[in-house]
Design a protein around this motif. Structure first.
Motif, mmCIF file in Angstrom:
data_model
loop_
_atom_site.group_PDB
_atom_site.id
_atom_site.type_symbol
_atom_site.label_atom_id
_atom_site.label_comp_id
_atom_site.label_asym_id
_atom_site.label_seq_id
_atom_site.Cartn_x
_atom_site.Cartn_y
_atom_site.Cartn_z
ATOM 1 N N PHE A 49 47.125 57.915 38.792
ATOM 2 C CA PHE A 49 45.761 58.472 38.408
ATOM 3 C C PHE A 49 44.730 57.659 38.722
ATOM 4 O O PHE A 49 44.554 56.818 38.558
ATOM 5 N N SER A 50 43.963 58.065 38.838
ATOM 6 C CA SER A 50 41.904 57.850 39.416
ATOM 7 C C SER A 50 40.887 59.030 38.047
ATOM 8 O O SER A 50 41.139 60.348 39.294
ATOM 9 N N ALA A 51 40.068 58.621 38.431
ATOM 10 C CA ALA A 51 39.379 59.481 37.906
ATOM 11 C C ALA A 51 38.120 61.007 38.603
ATOM 12 O O ALA A 51 38.137 60.472 40.092
ATOM 13 N N LEU A 52 38.264 61.394 38.245
ATOM 14 C CA LEU A 52 37.616 62.536 38.880
ATOM 15 C C LEU A 52 36.047 62.803 39.337
ATOM 16 O O LEU A 52 35.720 62.304 37.970
ATOM 17 N N PRO A 53 35.759 62.554 40.080
ATOM 18 C CA PRO A 53 34.226 62.846 40.085
ATOM 19 C C PRO A 53 33.450 64.005 39.368
ATOM 20 O O PRO A 53 34.134 65.258 39.191
ATOM 21 N N ILE A 54 32.487 63.371 38.400
ATOM 22 C CA ILE A 54 31.542 64.521 37.982
ATOM 23 C C ILE A 54 31.601 66.199 38.579
ATOM 24 O O ILE A 54 31.912 67.112 38.398
ATOM 25 N N GLU A 55 30.938 65.642 39.987
ATOM 26 C CA GLU A 55 30.624 67.461 40.692
ATOM 27 C C GLU A 55 32.636 69.030 40.525
ATOM 28 O O GLU A 55 32.631 69.151 40.989
#
Length: 244
Positions: free
Chosen positions: A177-183
């Protein structure tokens, strides 16, 4: 075997032993009270660790304590470490002070409810501070989306008064998993929240819209209180389901 894999293996062993409790309870009392020799004890431990090493619960490069999110984060245990469950595809778990529940988004199957508050695979529960949860999921590094009382979704800033803050992660293979961008988190919330509020469940079309090109999307919702801890913690799992 590394310490972290022994830890995961040992946890697996504990869960296996717990699941055998009912069967073991039928053993004669005399057999239960019969002391084991040192050789028998060592043999039991070797057998447990040998069996556990055959199950690859977590990749060598991953650590559920220091990584922002891994597949192990879909696992929950009660505070006494006697009951554990894993989130299946397209479901969510909600933890509050009195109970822990998991349900399916599309209402295709019934979920389950447990008495008492559970903790995450990182060992965090509602008694932990908001700051500890923020650090565990790297919100201070990757950011999160806040939900304000007026229904808007601004970026979360430390110390901000909000009803909820949400961080998210995505995976192309369902493993890493990788972090999702804020938008992207904001876009997903705009789809998920109205569907959940409607109370009709989130169908396949909404799930497809939420995950986009990903294989799996995970959202963590933290509901802070004035005391600096949490009133509720929810982890959601969205998956692309095979049409076969």
């Amino acid at each position: 075997m590394s310490i972290k894999n022994r830890t995961v293996a040992l946890f697996s062993s504990i869960c296996v032993c717990a699941s055998m409790f009912t069967a073991c309870s039928k053993t004669k009392l005399a057999d239960v009270n019969k002391p084991l020799s040192d050789e028998e004890i060592n043999s039991r431990y070797e057998e447990i660790f040998s069996d556990s090493e055959q199950v690859e619960l977590l990749d060598e490069t991953q650590n559920p304590i220091v990584d922002n999110f891994t597949t192990v984060d879909f696992q929950f245990t009660d505070l006494s470490d006697e009951i554990a469950f894993n989130l299946p595809e397209n479901s969510y778990a909600s933890i509050n002070l009195s109970s822990t529940n998991f349900s399916f988004f599309d209402n295709s199957a019934s979920g389950e409810s447990f008495e008492g508050s559970f903790k995450t695979s990182k060992g965090l529960g509602l008694s932990n501070t908001l700051t500890e949860h923020i650090a565990a999921y790297k919100i201070d590094q990757y950011g999160a989306v806040a939900l304000l009382a007026d229904g808007t979704y601004p970026d979360y800033s430390p110390g901000a008064v909000c009803t909820r803050l949400t961080c998210g992660y995505s995976s192309q293979d369902g493993l890493e998993f990788s972090a999702l961008p804020i938008e992207e988190i904001r876009r997903i919330l705009a789809v998920r929240d109205p569907a959940q509020t409607a109370g009709t469940g989130i169908g396949t079309d909404k799930i497809s819209e939420i995950i986009g090109s990903s294989r799996t999307v995970a959202l963590i919702d933290l509901y802070p209180n004035e005391a600096g801890t949490l009133n509720q913690l929810t982890i959601s799992r969205f998956d692309r389901v095979s049409q076969d």
